[in-house]
Scaffold this motif. Sequence first.
Motif, PDB file in Angstrom:
ATOM      1  N   SER A 128       0.825  -1.204   0.000  1.00 15.50           N
ATOM      2  CA  SER A 128       0.000   0.000   0.000  1.00 15.50           C
ATOM      3  C   SER A 128       0.863   1.259   0.000  1.00 15.50           C
ATOM      4  CB  SER A 128      -0.932   0.014   1.219  1.00 15.50           C
ATOM      5  OG  SER A 128      -1.885  -1.019   1.135  1.00 15.50           O
ATOM      6  N   PHE A 129       1.926   1.260   0.802  1.00  9.06           N
ATOM      7  CA  PHE A 129       2.843   2.406   0.809  1.00  9.06           C
ATOM      8  C   PHE A 129       3.439   2.611  -0.585  1.00  9.06           C
ATOM      9  CE2 PHE A 129       3.090   2.212   5.526  1.00  9.06           C
ATOM     10  CZ  PHE A 129       2.962   3.571   5.777  1.00  9.06           C
ATOM     11  N   LYS A 130       3.841   1.523  -1.217  1.00  7.27           N
ATOM     12  CA  LYS A 130       4.428   1.612  -2.553  1.00  7.27           C
ATOM     13  C   LYS A 130       3.395   2.079  -3.571  1.00  7.27           C
ATOM     14  CE  LYS A 130       6.330  -1.123  -6.298  1.00  7.27           C
ATOM     15  NZ  LYS A 130       6.259  -2.453  -6.938  1.00  7.27           N
ATOM     16  N   ASP A 131       2.222   1.483  -3.538  1.00  6.57           N
ATOM     17  CA  ASP A 131       1.156   1.783  -4.491  1.00  6.57           C
ATOM     18  C   ASP A 131       0.728   3.247  -4.396  1.00  6.57           C
ATOM     19  OD1 ASP A 131      -0.601   1.146  -6.498  1.00  6.57           O
ATOM     20  OD2 ASP A 131      -2.130   0.318  -5.178  1.00  6.57           O
ATOM     21  N   ILE A 132       0.474   3.692  -3.176  1.00  6.59           N
ATOM     22  CA  ILE A 132       0.000   5.061  -2.959  1.00  6.59           C
ATOM     23  C   ILE A 132       1.081   6.075  -3.309  1.00  6.59           C
ATOM     24  CG2 ILE A 132      -0.701   6.710  -1.170  1.00  6.59           C
ATOM     25  CD1 ILE A 132      -2.172   4.323   0.173  1.00  6.59           C
ATOM     26  N   SER A 133       2.317   5.824  -2.883  1.00  9.07           N
ATOM     27  CA  SER A 133       3.384   6.780  -3.174  1.00  9.07           C
ATOM     28  C   SER A 133       3.684   6.845  -4.663  1.00  9.07           C
ATOM     29  CB  SER A 133       4.652   6.418  -2.396  1.00  9.07           C
ATOM     30  OG  SER A 133       5.110   5.125  -2.728  1.00  9.07           O
ATOM     31  N   PHE A 134       3.603   5.709  -5.356  1.00  8.12           N
ATOM     32  CA  PHE A 134       3.904   5.708  -6.794  1.00  8.12           C
ATOM     33  C   PHE A 134       2.879   6.515  -7.587  1.00  8.12           C
ATOM     34  CE2 PHE A 134       3.526   4.070 -11.116  1.00  8.12           C
ATOM     35  CZ  PHE A 134       4.842   4.132 -11.548  1.00  8.12           C
ATOM     36  N   TRP A 135       1.597   6.201  -7.400  1.00 10.81           N
ATOM     37  CA  TRP A 135       0.580   6.872  -8.214  1.00 10.81           C
ATOM     38  C   TRP A 135       0.277   8.280  -7.725  1.00 10.81           C
ATOM     39  CZ3 TRP A 135      -0.112   5.229 -12.834  1.00 10.81           C
ATOM     40  CH2 TRP A 135       0.023   3.874 -13.144  1.00 10.81           C
ATOM     41  N   SER A 136       0.497   8.570  -6.443  1.00 14.36           N
ATOM     42  CA  SER A 136       0.239   9.929  -5.968  1.00 14.36           C
ATOM     43  C   SER A 136       1.373  10.878  -6.325  1.00 14.36           C
ATOM     44  CB  SER A 136       0.001   9.946  -4.454  1.00 14.36           C
ATOM     45  OG  SER A 136       1.111   9.453  -3.744  1.00 14.36           O
ATOM     46  N   MET A 137       2.411  10.362  -6.989  1.00 14.42           N
ATOM     47  CA  MET A 137       3.446  11.240  -7.537  1.00 14.42           C
ATOM     48  C   MET A 137       2.917  12.070  -8.707  1.00 14.42           C
ATOM     49  SD  MET A 137       6.889   8.859  -7.549  1.00 14.42           S
ATOM     50  CE  MET A 137       7.948  10.193  -8.100  1.00 14.42           C
ATOM     51  N   LEU A 138       1.857  11.605  -9.361  1.00 20.06           N
ATOM     52  CA  LEU A 138       1.355  12.281 -10.559  1.00 20.06           C
ATOM     53  C   LEU A 138       1.101  13.777 -10.359  1.00 20.06           C
ATOM     54  CD1 LEU A 138      -1.031   9.795 -12.406  1.00 20.06           C
ATOM     55  CD2 LEU A 138       0.943  10.989 -13.347  1.00 20.06           C
ATOM     56  N   PRO A 139       0.309  14.187  -9.359  1.00 17.27           N
ATOM     57  CA  PRO A 139       0.090  15.626  -9.192  1.00 17.27           C
ATOM     58  C   PRO A 139       1.339  16.381  -8.758  1.00 17.27           C
ATOM     59  CG  PRO A 139      -0.882  14.425  -7.358  1.00 17.27           C
ATOM     60  CD  PRO A 139      -0.465  13.406  -8.382  1.00 17.27           C
ATOM     61  N   ALA A 140       2.357  15.659  -8.270  1.00 13.63           N
ATOM     62  CA  ALA A 140       3.603  16.303  -7.851  1.00 13.63           C
ATOM     63  C   ALA A 140       4.552  16.499  -9.030  1.00 13.63           C
ATOM     64  CB  ALA A 140       4.296  15.476  -6.777  1.00 13.63           C
ATOM     65  N   LEU A 141       4.351  15.744 -10.107  1.00 14.39           N
ATOM     66  CA  LEU A 141       5.202  15.866 -11.278  1.00 14.39           C
ATOM     67  C   LEU A 141       4.825  17.068 -12.130  1.00 14.39           C
ATOM     68  CD1 LEU A 141       5.402  12.079 -12.232  1.00 14.39           C
ATOM     69  CD2 LEU A 141       7.165  13.463 -11.119  1.00 14.39           C
ATOM     70  N   SER A 142       3.538  17.490 -12.062  1.00 14.55           N
ATOM     71  CA  SER A 142       3.081  18.683 -12.780  1.00 14.55           C
ATOM     72  C   SER A 142       1.640  18.997 -12.385  1.00 14.55           C
ATOM     73  CB  SER A 142       3.153  18.459 -14.299  1.00 14.55           C
ATOM     74  OG  SER A 142       2.653  19.580 -14.995  1.00 14.55           O
ATOM     75  N   VAL A 143       1.271  20.307 -12.451  1.00 17.50           N
ATOM     76  CA  VAL A 143      -0.124  20.682 -12.231  1.00 17.50           C
ATOM     77  C   VAL A 143      -0.827  20.903 -13.562  1.00 17.50           C
ATOM     78  CG1 VAL A 143       0.285  21.738  -9.980  1.00 17.50           C
ATOM     79  CG2 VAL A 143       0.456  23.153 -12.041  1.00 17.50           C
ATOM     80  N   ASP A 144      -0.074  20.833 -14.656  1.00 12.95           N
ATOM     81  CA  ASP A 144      -0.635  21.018 -15.998  1.00 12.95           C
ATOM     82  C   ASP A 144      -1.296  19.717 -16.455  1.00 12.95           C
ATOM     83  OD1 ASP A 144      -0.433  20.820 -19.089  1.00 12.95           O
ATOM     84  OD2 ASP A 144      -0.151  22.959 -18.680  1.00 12.95           O
ATOM     85  N   THR A 145      -2.561  19.803 -16.844  1.00 15.91           N
ATOM     86  CA  THR A 145      -3.311  18.607 -17.234  1.00 15.91           C
ATOM     87  C   THR A 145      -2.657  17.872 -18.399  1.00 15.91           C
ATOM     88  OG1 THR A 145      -5.416  19.501 -16.439  1.00 15.91           O
ATOM     89  CG2 THR A 145      -5.537  17.746 -18.080  1.00 15.91           C
ATOM     90  N   LYS A 146      -2.124  18.624 -19.379  1.00 20.51           N
ATOM     91  CA  LYS A 146      -1.515  17.994 -20.546  1.00 20.51           C
ATOM     92  C   LYS A 146      -0.260  17.209 -20.165  1.00 20.51           C
ATOM     93  CE  LYS A 146      -3.244  21.318 -23.944  1.00 20.51           C
ATOM     94  NZ  LYS A 146      -2.886  22.328 -24.970  1.00 20.51           N
ATOM     95  N   VAL A 147       0.565  17.791 -19.289  1.00 24.58           N
ATOM     96  CA  VAL A 147       1.772  17.085 -18.842  1.00 24.58           C
ATOM     97  C   VAL A 147       1.384  15.874 -17.999  1.00 24.58           C
ATOM     98  CG1 VAL A 147       3.907  17.271 -17.501  1.00 24.58           C
ATOM     99  CG2 VAL A 147       3.143  19.200 -18.899  1.00 24.58           C
ATOM    100  N   ARG A 148       0.369  16.048 -17.165  1.00 24.99           N
ATOM    101  CA  ARG A 148      -0.120  14.916 -16.370  1.00 24.99           C
ATOM    102  C   ARG A 148      -0.611  13.798 -17.283  1.00 24.99           C
ATOM    103  NH1 ARG A 148      -3.692  17.565 -11.423  1.00 24.99           N
ATOM    104  NH2 ARG A 148      -1.915  18.327 -10.206  1.00 24.99           N
ATOM    105  N   ASN A 149      -1.295  14.172 -18.345  1.00 22.84           N
ATOM    106  CA  ASN A 149      -1.776  13.172 -19.291  1.00 22.84           C
ATOM    107  C   ASN A 149      -0.610  12.378 -19.873  1.00 22.84           C
ATOM    108  OD1 ASN A 149      -4.506  13.643 -19.026  1.00 22.84           O
ATOM    109  ND2 ASN A 149      -4.657  14.987 -20.786  1.00 22.84           N
ATOM    110  N   ARG A 150       0.514  13.071 -20.133  1.00 21.23           N
ATOM    111  CA  ARG A 150       1.678  12.378 -20.690  1.00 21.23           C
ATOM    112  C   ARG A 150       2.277  11.413 -19.661  1.00 21.23           C
ATOM    113  NH1 ARG A 150       3.578  17.782 -22.140  1.00 21.23           N
ATOM    114  NH2 ARG A 150       2.566  18.401 -24.091  1.00 21.23           N
ATOM    115  N   PHE A 151       2.437  11.887 -18.420  1.00 20.44           N
ATOM    116  CA  PHE A 151       2.956  10.998 -17.382  1.00 20.44           C
ATOM    117  C   PHE A 151       1.999   9.829 -17.140  1.00 20.44           C
ATOM    118  CE2 PHE A 151       5.979  14.305 -15.935  1.00 20.44           C
ATOM    119  CZ  PHE A 151       7.088  13.495 -15.721  1.00 20.44           C
ATOM    120  N   GLY A 152       0.700  10.143 -17.092  1.00 22.55           N
ATOM    121  CA  GLY A 152      -0.288   9.090 -16.907  1.00 22.55           C
ATOM    122  C   GLY A 152      -0.275   8.101 -18.049  1.00 22.55           C
TER     123      GLY A 152
END
Length: 476
Positions: A128-152
Motif C-alpha cells: 500500500s505504501f508503494k502503491d500510494i506513493s507511486f501513483w500519488s506522484m502524478l500531481p507532484a510531477l506537474s499541475v498542468d493537465t496535458k503534462v499529467r496526461n503524458r505521465f499518466g
Amino acid sequence: MVKQYLSYALGAFGHDAFYATLNTYFAIFVTSALFVGKGSAAEAGIVTTMVVVIRLIEIAFDPMIGGMVDNTDTKIGKFKPWLLAGAIVSSVGLILMFSSLFGLADSNKSVYFLVFGIVFVIMDIFYSFKDISFWSMLPALSVDTKVRNRFGTVGRFGSTLGSQGVIIVIMPLVIYFSQKFSGTHGSTETRAGWLGFAIVIGVVSLLGALATFFGTKETKNLIRNDTERTRFRDVFKVIGENDQLMWLGLSYLLFALSYVVTNSLLIYYFQYVIGNAKAYSVIGGVTAVLGIISVPLFPIIVSKITRRGVYVGGICMMLVGYVLFNFAGSSAIMMYIADAIFFFPYPMIFLAALMTITDSVEYGQWKNGTRNESVTLSVRPLIDKLAGAFSTGIVVIAAVHSGMTGNAQPSDITAHGMFIFHSFIFYMPMVLLVISALIYQFKVTLSEKKHAEIVKELESKLRTRKAKKIEAKVEN
C-alpha cells in the motif's frame, strides 16, 4: 523529461506485474498447486477468506497511509522513501506467499494459516505504501493537465505491458521452473514452478521501483507549496467532502471489479471450457500489442471526445466484447477476438479515471481550502485493492462451485457448473459495467475544462495572498 517519462513507465511496468500476479494468479496457485486432493477446497477457502477479510480491514488504513506520505518531508521528497521501502518488503512478501512457507502447508496447516496471515498483512501494508506513493506522484510531477496526461499515459503504457506481460510468461515460467526444480515433464505444474515465477516477478517489481526512485523529480510551484500537514483524524473527512472523488470512486470500483473478475477467470475458461490451458498465453500477446496501440492513443482521443467520452464509450465497447464472449463456446479464436474488443478500451478507461482522480486534488483544494495529494490519490489504489480482494474470493467461489479445482478435467464440468461459471465470468460483470457508466455519465462533472478553470482561480487567489503578505512585511 524523457528520462522521467521512461523511469515512471518502468516503475509502472514492475508495479502492475506485481499487481496482476497477486490479484489474478495467487488464487490459481492456491487452488491448483498449494492445496490439492482431499480437503483442498476447504483449505483454499480458508486462505482466500483470510485474504479478503484482511484486505477489507486494511483498506480502512489506506487513507491514513496517504496521510503519512503527505506529511513526509525529506531531501528526496515525500514519495521516494515509501516507494523504496514498500518495494523491498512487498517483493519479499510476494515470494513467501507463493510458497508452502517452509513446508508448513503440509506439516502443520494451522501454523501455516497463522504465519500466512502475518506475512500477508506485512506484505499488504508495504504494498500500500508503494502503491500510494507511486501513483500519488502524478500531481507532484506537474499541475498542468496535458503534462499529467503524458505521465499518466507513459505510466499506463508501462503498467499495461507489465500486467499483460505476466499473461504471456506465466505458464511458460511455471512449467519451466517446475521442470527445472521438480523434474517434471510436459505441462505439469508444481509449487516449485510457481515459486520460481513469483521470484521473477518480485525482482522485476523491485527493479522498476528503483528506476522510478532514481529517475523522477518532484516539481515545486505556488499551488503545491500551499500544503498543510494532514491530521489522521481528518483524512476521511478530506475524501468524504470531495464529492467528485466519491462519485468517481464508486464508478471506478464497479468497473475495476468487473474487469478483474473476468480477467482472472479467463485462464479457467481456457483450461476447463476450451480444454487448452497453453492457449491462454496468446491472450497476453494479443492484449500486450493492443496496449501498445491503445495507451498512446489516449491523449489524441481524449482531446477529441473528452474523458467522459473515453470512459463511457470505452465501457460500451467492453460490453460488445462480453456479447462475443458469450458466443465463443470452445473456440479459442473467438475468445481471442472477443478479448481484443473487451480489452482495447480498458487502458484508456483506467487513464480517464486516473486523470479525473488526479484533477480532484485541485478540486478538493479549491472547494475545501486544503491540498492533499497522497490522501486523494490513495483512493485509486484503495479501490483496486478492494476490487482485488473481492475478485480473489469470487474466483475461488466460482472455481469451487463450478467444479474447476485440483485435477478436474473439462469433461468433469456439468451443465449446471458451466452456468455458474458463466454467471461469474460474464453476466455479473456486464451488469456492474452498465451501472459504472451511468454513474460517470450523470454524477462526475469534473471535466478538463472545469479543472483548468479551478487551477487558474487557485493561482490567482494564491498570488494575491502572497502579494498581500509581501506588502504587509514591507509596511512593517
